[in-house]
Scaffold this motif. Sequence first.
Motif, short mmCIF file in Angstrom:
data_model
loop_
_atom_site.label_atom_id
_atom_site.label_comp_id
_atom_site.label_asym_id
_atom_site.label_seq_id
_atom_site.Cartn_x
_atom_site.Cartn_y
_atom_site.Cartn_z
N LEU A 134 6.58 34.51 52.33
CA LEU A 134 5.77 35.47 51.22
C LEU A 134 4.55 35.83 51.69
O LEU A 134 3.84 36.33 50.79
N LYS A 135 4.30 35.53 53.03
CA LYS A 135 2.81 36.05 53.68
C LYS A 135 1.62 35.56 52.59
O LYS A 135 0.80 36.33 52.60
N LYS A 136 1.79 34.42 52.46
CA LYS A 136 0.71 33.79 51.80
C LYS A 136 -0.37 33.20 53.09
O LYS A 136 0.12 33.07 54.30
N SER A 137 -1.55 33.11 52.56
CA SER A 137 -2.63 32.62 53.68
C SER A 137 -2.77 31.07 53.54
O SER A 137 -2.62 30.51 52.50
N MET A 138 -2.68 30.67 54.63
CA MET A 138 -3.13 29.07 54.64
C MET A 138 -4.40 28.74 54.32
O MET A 138 -5.53 29.34 55.20
N ARG A 139 -4.79 27.81 53.45
CA ARG A 139 -5.94 27.51 52.92
C ARG A 139 -6.57 25.96 53.58
O ARG A 139 -5.51 25.47 54.06
N ALA A 140 -7.57 25.81 53.66
CA ALA A 140 -8.14 24.53 53.70
C ALA A 140 -7.72 23.49 53.09
O ALA A 140 -7.43 22.42 53.29
N ALA A 141 -7.64 23.85 51.64
CA ALA A 141 -7.11 23.10 50.58
C ALA A 141 -5.75 22.66 50.89
O ALA A 141 -5.45 21.41 50.39
N ASP A 142 -4.93 23.51 51.59
CA ASP A 142 -3.29 23.24 51.71
C ASP A 142 -3.64 21.96 52.64
O ASP A 142 -2.74 21.19 52.74
N ILE A 143 -4.34 22.19 53.74
CA ILE A 143 -4.24 21.14 54.90
C ILE A 143 -4.58 19.81 54.29
O ILE A 143 -4.37 18.65 54.56
#
Length: 332
Positions: free
Chosen positions: A91-100
């Motif tokens: 889906l071409k989402k951006s990886m965020r620090a919150a995800d990690i």
Amino acid sequence: QTQLLGVFLAAASNILISASLIIQKCAHLRLACQADPKPYYTSKLWCCGITLLGLGEVGNFTAYGFAPIALVAPLGCVSVVGSAFISVLFLKKSMRAADILGGTLAITGTYLLVAFTPNVPHELTARQVQNYLVSWPFLVYSILEIILFCILLYFYKRKGMKHIVVLLMMVALLASLTVIAVKAVASMVTLSAKGKMQLTYPVFYIMIVLMVTSCAFQVKFLNQAAYLYEATAVVPTNFVFVTTSAIISGVIFYREFQRAALLSVFMFLFGCLLSYLGVFVIARNKKEEHLQIHFIDYGHIPGQKLTGKIQPDSHSSCYGTLHNEDDSVKAQ
């Protein structure tokens, strides 16, 4: 070794489930972009997604036959973390620090859940299942669950309320019955394969009917939620609701924490808190992306030269408006 096999099956199955929801969302987005959209069930991509969902659910059902419900259910956290990473690819989402950060918290909580889950026998006879079915704690729990499900179904059908909480609450209530039936069926099949025949008891077929029926409606409501909302919101919310419902059903029906030490119960609840906190961190501020188009282009229309000025009007019930035009132009 038996419980490790259940853990492996549950982890692999939840990865398939998260991938299936992302694929279904891709199918819905592609159909929405078509000039003449077809029903979503005719899409090969959607069929691929629903097939993966079915395989993942079958793997999860099998895992419940090798390990306690309280051990398998929290491993749905794998689908939450997998959803965040798979969304970046598809889906071409951006990886965020919150995800990690959320993934780290969720995995840490899952480790505590697995480490402090009570060690209970996974093989259950048909007579034991019959006794559990008529026990007063389960009867009270069943009555309350039926009442709550009927209330949610009333708002869903009569009031047209399709909020994500309503849809996934119904999924969770059905999932609690599913895990109870799956564990019973898997245990009786295992004992029958070892020479202790359990398939002649009527309760075995009752559990099969309960398992198939609850699973079918569970997939229906889950697919409805995936169609209406972002997968990154559906997967975490579904994890929290289903995990809580499954743990409660395991505690009430199979009495999995009946002889657990106080420290084990505390660490298990702390692991639940960390997993839910990780899910919240991953899911927060996840907004649906909209196309950044300020003007609606209708293409070349003979005799009309002002259609390029049509804009969406957020303050009106009309689809578009013409700004600063004289009466002759508006009449035209």
